[in-house]
Design a protein around this motif. Structure first.
Motif, PDB file in Angstrom:
ATOM      1  N   UNK A 139       0.870  -1.358  -0.065  1.00 62.21           N
ATOM      2  CA  UNK A 139      -0.066   0.281   0.106  1.00 62.21           C
ATOM      3  C   UNK A 139       0.971   1.319   0.005  1.00 62.21           C
ATOM      4  N   UNK A 140       2.041   1.249  -0.367  1.00 65.50           N
ATOM      5  CA  UNK A 140       2.779   2.422  -0.309  1.00 65.50           C
ATOM      6  C   UNK A 140       2.420   3.365  -1.226  1.00 65.50           C
ATOM      7  N   UNK A 168      -1.830   9.664  -0.098  1.00 64.54           N
ATOM      8  CA  UNK A 168      -2.531  10.413   0.968  1.00 64.54           C
ATOM      9  C   UNK A 168      -3.953   9.497   1.230  1.00 64.54           C
ATOM     10  N   UNK A 169      -3.902   8.554   0.523  1.00 64.90           N
ATOM     11  CA  UNK A 169      -5.176   7.640   1.023  1.00 64.90           C
ATOM     12  C   UNK A 169      -4.480   6.567   2.295  1.00 64.90           C
ATOM     13  N   UNK A 170      -4.610   7.055   3.321  1.00 60.43           N
ATOM     14  CA  UNK A 170      -4.202   6.434   4.658  1.00 60.43           C
ATOM     15  C   UNK A 170      -4.978   5.126   5.051  1.00 60.43           C
ATOM     16  N   UNK A 205      -4.167   2.346   2.350  1.00 59.80           N
ATOM     17  CA  UNK A 205      -2.963   2.117   2.639  1.00 59.80           C
ATOM     18  C   UNK A 205      -2.841   0.954   3.726  1.00 59.80           C
ATOM     19  N   UNK A 206      -3.212   1.384   4.727  1.00 63.06           N
ATOM     20  CA  UNK A 206      -3.364   0.751   5.886  1.00 63.06           C
ATOM     21  C   UNK A 206      -4.175  -0.752   5.760  1.00 63.06           C
ATOM     22  N   UNK A 207      -5.150  -0.711   5.068  1.00 60.12           N
ATOM     23  CA  UNK A 207      -5.763  -1.815   4.689  1.00 60.12           C
ATOM     24  C   UNK A 207      -5.064  -3.021   3.758  1.00 60.12           C
ATOM     25  N   UNK A 208      -4.220  -2.355   3.110  1.00 64.52           N
ATOM     26  CA  UNK A 208      -3.404  -3.093   1.989  1.00 64.52           C
ATOM     27  C   UNK A 208      -2.347  -3.470   2.757  1.00 64.52           C
TER      28      UNK A 208
END
Length: 70
Positions: free
Chosen positions: A19-20, A26-28, A31-34
């Protein structure tokens, strides 16, 4: 300041399973889900995050603030 579309694509191709590319844009939440899908499954479900990253390459045209990529 607009972010680079090329940088987003390269991050998605090489580090998309983590999710880098979404952290960069900026889609935190995404990103955290991935990142969690890959890390919690010890990499076994990283194919899901990888496919998600490939789809993001074609769908995402702007960062989380709504600024189009360069």
């Amino acid at each position: 300041m607009p972010k680079s579309r090329l940088a987003y694509i390269l991050l998605a191709l090489f580090l998309g399973g983590l999710g880098i590319h979404n952290f960069y844009a900026g889609y935190k939440g995404k990103a955290i889900a991935q990142l969690l899908i890959t890390v919690v499954s010890l990499g076994y479900l990283s194919i899901i995050s990888g496919i998600w990253a490939l789809v993001d390459i074609f769908i995402v045209k702007q960062d989380a603030d709504g600024t189009p990529f360069n």
